[in-house]
Scaffold this active site. Structure first.
Site, mmCIF file in Angstrom:
data_model
loop_
_atom_site.group_PDB
_atom_site.id
_atom_site.type_symbol
_atom_site.label_atom_id
_atom_site.label_comp_id
_atom_site.label_asym_id
_atom_site.label_seq_id
_atom_site.Cartn_x
_atom_site.Cartn_y
_atom_site.Cartn_z
ATOM 1 N N HIS A 86 -11.164 -53.696 -55.365
ATOM 2 C CA HIS A 86 -11.678 -53.843 -53.997
ATOM 3 C C HIS A 86 -10.603 -53.379 -53.013
ATOM 4 C CE1 HIS A 86 -13.250 -55.641 -50.347
ATOM 5 N NE2 HIS A 86 -14.408 -55.779 -50.968
ATOM 6 N N GLU A 153 -17.538 -47.844 -51.449
ATOM 7 C CA GLU A 153 -17.279 -48.625 -50.243
ATOM 8 C C GLU A 153 -16.259 -47.888 -49.372
ATOM 9 O OE1 GLU A 153 -18.300 -52.978 -50.807
ATOM 10 O OE2 GLU A 153 -16.253 -52.784 -51.500
HETATM 11 C C1 PEP Z 1 -17.124 -56.048 -49.390
HETATM 12 O O1 PEP Z 1 -16.509 -57.093 -49.341
HETATM 13 O O2 PEP Z 1 -17.114 -55.373 -50.420
HETATM 14 C C2 PEP Z 1 -17.867 -55.595 -48.212
HETATM 15 C C3 PEP Z 1 -18.588 -54.502 -48.284
HETATM 16 O O3 PEP Z 1 -17.746 -56.376 -47.079
HETATM 17 P P1 PEP Z 1 -18.674 -56.274 -45.772
HETATM 18 O O4 PEP Z 1 -20.106 -56.282 -46.224
HETATM 19 O O5 PEP Z 1 -18.314 -57.491 -44.973
HETATM 20 O O6 PEP Z 1 -18.314 -54.998 -45.083
#
Ligand code: PEP
Length: 231
Positions: A86, A153
């Site tokens: 992450h 992400e």
């Molecule tokens: C995450 O923690 O992987 C994430 C995408 O957080 P958020 O949805 O708050 O952006």
């Protein structure tokens, strides 16, 4: 395949009682609940439909590693999934080589791995080609795709209220799938208002949800949206 929604609670909530309450409220099929380590066992005890995940794992099975948690410990607790790499952990110093070791150790123990990849803002500003090169490099460390899920992400979209463009997220998911043919999730400030725009993309297998996952009403709406998407 049904879309999957992962609830990454991060370092929330503060107490076991609140965690159990939240878990009961979010206990739906095709959901993975990912609480902080201290609440894994009590959350596991109340789940009937959702699966259990952990937010991180170490790459050794046992030994003198103060503060770490081994994949075997997680597996024995009934954890099925683990998030690795992450961006909030990469920011604290984890690099691609360490992340690859964690992925391998978790897979060897039979855990399903949710590997997070994504570009920072300075790379995104250089354009799509730079993004693709950055992500392919992150993936180049991963040698095994068994039990692997990738979460795309973009770092600039996590916890910021900014989203990737859904078409571009789908495009990046396809870039990932050409290199590693596994399910690809999207994550980055998703909520009940924007979930559909990502979930309706055939390239996107589901969502990794941070902030919105500690609001059971909001999360419930996202799960309902996912359930109604035809895949
Ligand atoms: C995450 O923690 O992987 C994430 C995408 O957080 P958020 O949805 O708050 O952006």
């Amino acid at each position: 395949m049904k879309k999957i929604i992962i609830a990454n609670w991060k370092m929330n909530p503060s107490t076991e009682g609140e965690a159990v309450k939240l878990a009961k409220a979010e206990d739906e099929k095709n959901v993975v609940i990912v609480p902080p380590f201290p609440f894994l066992k009590s959350v596991k005890n109340v789940l009937r439909n959702a699966s259990l995940g952990a937010q991180d794992v170490f790459y050794e099975k046992e030994g003198a590693y103060t503060g770490e948690v081994s994949p075997v410990m997680l597996e024995k607790l009934g954890v099925a999934y683990v998030i690795v790499g992450h961006s909030e952990r990469r920011r604290l110093g984890e690099d691609d080589a360490m992340i690859a070791k964690k992925v391998r150790a978790a897979m060897d123990t039979g855990l399903k791995v949710i590997l997070c990849v994504g570009e920072p803002l300075n790379v995104r500003r250089k354009g799509k080609r730079a993004v693709d090169v950055f992500i392919k490099k992150q993936l180049s460390y991963i040698k095994n795709k068994k039990n692997l899920i990738i979460a795309y992400e973009p770092v600039w979209a996590i916890g910021t209220g900014k989203n990737a463009d859904p078409d571009d997220a789908a495009r990046v998911a396809e870039v990932i799938r050409k290199k590693l043919p596994v399910p690809v999730l999207y994550g980055g400030s998703t909520n009940s208002r924007n979930a559909k725009s990502f979930l309706e993309k055939k390239e996107i297998a589901g969502l990794l949800v941070g902030g919105a996952s500690i609001d059971p009403r909001e999360f419930g709406k996202m799960v309902t949206i996912a359930r109604h998407i035809r895949s």
